[in-house]
Design an enzyme around this catalytic site. Structure first.
Site, mmCIF file in Angstrom:
data_model
loop_
_atom_site.group_PDB
_atom_site.id
_atom_site.type_symbol
_atom_site.label_atom_id
_atom_site.label_comp_id
_atom_site.label_asym_id
_atom_site.label_seq_id
_atom_site.Cartn_x
_atom_site.Cartn_y
_atom_site.Cartn_z
ATOM 1 N NE ARG A 183 -2.927 0.216 1.772
ATOM 2 C CZ ARG A 183 -3.445 -0.356 0.689
ATOM 3 N NH1 ARG A 183 -4.718 -0.718 0.700
ATOM 4 N NH2 ARG A 183 -2.715 -0.548 -0.396
ATOM 5 C CE LYS B 98 -2.261 3.831 1.039
ATOM 6 N NZ LYS B 98 -0.779 3.902 1.048
ATOM 7 C CG HIS C 232 1.731 -1.104 7.683
ATOM 8 N ND1 HIS C 232 0.524 -0.964 7.018
ATOM 9 C CD2 HIS C 232 2.679 -1.174 6.714
ATOM 10 C CE1 HIS C 232 0.739 -0.935 5.711
ATOM 11 N NE2 HIS C 232 2.031 -1.072 5.496
ATOM 12 N NE ARG D 240 -0.935 -3.405 3.476
ATOM 13 C CZ ARG D 240 -1.703 -3.649 2.419
ATOM 14 N NH1 ARG D 240 -2.821 -4.347 2.571
ATOM 15 N NH2 ARG D 240 -1.373 -3.209 1.213
ATOM 16 C CG HIS E 85 0.479 -4.116 -3.365
ATOM 17 N ND1 HIS E 85 1.439 -5.097 -3.284
ATOM 18 C CD2 HIS E 85 0.383 -3.589 -2.115
ATOM 19 C CE1 HIS E 85 1.909 -5.162 -2.047
ATOM 20 N NE2 HIS E 85 1.282 -4.254 -1.326
ATOM 21 C CE1 TYR F 21 -11.001 -11.012 -6.966
ATOM 22 C CE2 TYR F 21 -11.364 -8.659 -7.194
ATOM 23 C CZ TYR F 21 -10.955 -9.743 -6.437
ATOM 24 O OH TYR F 21 -10.493 -9.549 -5.166
#
Length: 305
Positions: free
Chosen positions: A159, A182, A250, A253, A276, A285
């Site tokens: 972002r 985020k 953006h 992205r 996301h 992971y």
């Protein structure tokens, strides 16, 4: 003019959003503006200055009237939803810090948003952009900054706010960028050599001294570069070369994700790289190793060389 006790609560709420919830300054400013609009409407609705008691006892009719007013004032569905989310967030904070319990506002659903598909650029448009973004800036270090930043966004899917938060500490790892996105969610993205090399070249001629924890992308006056400033450079590029209207920071992205998909990457890996919210760091992971992410990235990405 707000009552001092209300303003004090708002100030505490803003600090909570930044320090406890890791909200960006941009989000906090937007939320503050939405809450201010709500309180101004409450003042008008009650025909008297807003007090803490007014806030605590706001009924469903007042809240729906405010939402209707926003609709009549041509706020987009997205803006109306964000405004309601901001006010709900404030009330949730009041529940944590005052005697307020189970306010009626939490029963109100946000208006349904029209789902718009993200618009990606063609690979040709990306190439044109990357080749010519250096033509804007008037000063060599600014021109190189613009190219380094644009390549970084397209090469990593960051972002714009994340890219502008990159510091020298991020450069110390030769293989990966560790990003806190985020909701304080961490993700790890492979460094693409072209991006890291451009950033290194940019830092070599940057006329400002920076600490290891300071964002590396700077404006002409030496302050942290802001998204609107960079997007203005992209507007010049877009107009001169006849590039698509939806070209913004953006959109690179989105292009990162679309082009990876077109070149054979799987959706799950792309979601992990984008960070996301539906995928937490732990899920990322434990289910997919970093080695696999790197392999997907390096075999599928169109500008890897």
């Amino acid at each position: 003019m707000l009552d001092t006790s209300i303003q004090a609560l708002i100030n505490k709420w803003q600090k909570y959003l930044v320090l406890q919830r890791n909200y960006s300054n941009h989000t906090v400013i937007s939320y503050n503006n939405d809450l201010k609009h709500f309180l101004e409407f409450m003042n008008y609705y009650n025909s008297e200055f807003v007090t803490i008691n007014h806030i605590k006892t706001a009924d469903i009719r007042l809240i729906r009237s405010w939402l209707a007013k926003r609709h009549c004032d041509n706020f987009t569905t997205s803006s109306i939803s964000r405004g309601l989310s901001a006010v709900k967030n404030f009330y949730r904070f009041l529940e944590k810090t005052t005697q307020l319990n189970s306010h009626i506002i939490f029963s109100i659903k946000s208006p349904k948003k029209t789902k718009l598909l993200p618009k990606a650029l063609s690979e040709d448009d990306v190439v044109i952009s990357l080749e010519h973004i250096e033509e804007y800036g008037n000063v060599k270090w600014v021109e190189l900054r613009n190219k380094a930043l644009l390549v970084l966004i397209y090469a990593s899917g960051l972002r714009i706010s994340e890219a502008l938060s990159i510091t020298k500490l991020h450069l110390q790892n030769l293989e990966f960028i560790r990003i806190i996105g985020k909701g304080s969610k961490e993700r790890i993205i492979p460094w693409l050599p072209i991006a890291k090399n451009l950033i290194t070249q940019y830092l070599e001629i940057l006329p400002y001294k920076l600490g290891d924890n300071e964002p590396i992308f700077r404006g002409k006056q030496g302050k942290k570069l802001q998204p609107p400033v960079f997007n203005r450079e992209l507007i010049k590029l877009k107009h001169f070369y006849g590039l698509p209207q939806h070209l913004t920071a953006h959109s690179f992205r989105h292009s990162f994700a679309s082009h990876l998909l077109e070149h054979g990457a799987d959706l799950r890996s792309i979601q992990e790289l984008l960070g996301h919210k539906s995928l937490s760091t732990t899920q990322n992971y434990t289910k997919t190793s970093i080695k696999h992410l790197e392999a997907v990235y390096t075999t599928a990405y169109p500008i890897k060389k």
